[in-house]
Design an enzyme around this catalytic site. Structure first.
Site, PDB file in Angstrom:
ATOM      1  N   PRO A 194       0.771  -1.248   0.000  1.00 38.16           N
ATOM      2  CA  PRO A 194       0.000   0.000   0.000  1.00 38.16           C
ATOM      3  C   PRO A 194       0.805   1.305   0.000  1.00 38.16           C
ATOM      4  O   PRO A 194       0.801   2.065   0.957  1.00 38.16           O
ATOM      5  CB  PRO A 194      -0.845  -0.126   1.267  1.00 38.16           C
ATOM      6  CG  PRO A 194      -0.008  -0.956   2.181  1.00 38.16           C
ATOM      7  CD  PRO A 194       0.702  -1.936   1.292  1.00 38.16           C
ATOM      8  N   CYS A 195       1.431   1.593  -1.124  1.00 42.65           N
ATOM      9  CA  CYS A 195       2.181   2.845  -1.261  1.00 42.65           C
ATOM     10  C   CYS A 195       1.249   4.053  -1.274  1.00 42.65           C
ATOM     11  O   CYS A 195       1.678   5.175  -0.988  1.00 42.65           O
ATOM     12  CB  CYS A 195       3.055   2.813  -2.505  1.00 42.65           C
ATOM     13  SG  CYS A 195       2.184   2.400  -4.021  1.00 42.65           S
TER      14      CYS A 195
END
Length: 175
Positions: free
Chosen positions: A136-137
């Protein structure tokens, strides 16, 4: 017995709620998920061949990604492999620890990794995350609460943060 040597590097393109994504696997491991045309999109050689229907890695990955983006799934249960330099791997592993609905700044990540002066290097690693959405950037924002960049586009980042119920103080939400 594993048959990973029989599964070449391959990819497929899937339709999602926020645009087409390319997902890629090598052997029995997922190793890429990008929005088509995003910054740092891989070249054809990296993707390999077009996958056959009902691929044992890509089909469940596609289903989970679509379900996640449609709000029917909270997390992922996928086997994947991350490849990068030492700092990038540390950053990507840290991203995996950010809870759904939470955000961190580049500086916070740099400090957590032991050097608060690495914020720009953290930003570079975040932008090159090869497993968009899965790692989850999108949960990384600027110190001022601004959403900043996102390789897949800021509109998608807003969508993902809103989908997860994240609190952030950047520009107005679009979705």
């Amino acid at each position: 017995m594993t048959y990973s040597h029989l599964l070449p590097t391959r990819y497929t393109i899937i339709e999602t709620a926020i645009g087409d994504m390319t997902i890629c696997a090598a052997g029995e491991l997922l190793n890429g998920a990008w929005f088509v045309g995003q910054r740092h999109y891989p070249d054809k050689a990296r993707l390999g061949i077009v996958a056959k229907p009902l691929d044992p890695v890509l089909t469940p990955a596609a289903d989970q990604i679509k379900d996640y983006l449609d709000g029917r799934r909270q997390d992922f249960s996928l086997c994947y492999e991350l490849k990068g330099d030492k700092l990038a791997l540390r950053v990507w592993k840290y991203l995996e620890t950010i809870p759904r609905g939470s955000v961190r700044t580049y500086g916070q990540i740099a400090a957590a990794l032991g050097n608060r002066f690495l914020a720009r290097a953290v930003g570079s690693a975040v932008s090159k995350n090869p497993l968009s959405v899965i790692v989850p950037c999108h949960r990384v924002i600027g110190a001022d609460g601004n959403l900043g960049g996102y390789a897949g586009g800021v509109e998608r980042k807003r969508y993902l943060l809103d989908l997860e119920g994240a609190e952030y103080s950047g520009s107005a939400r679009l979705f």
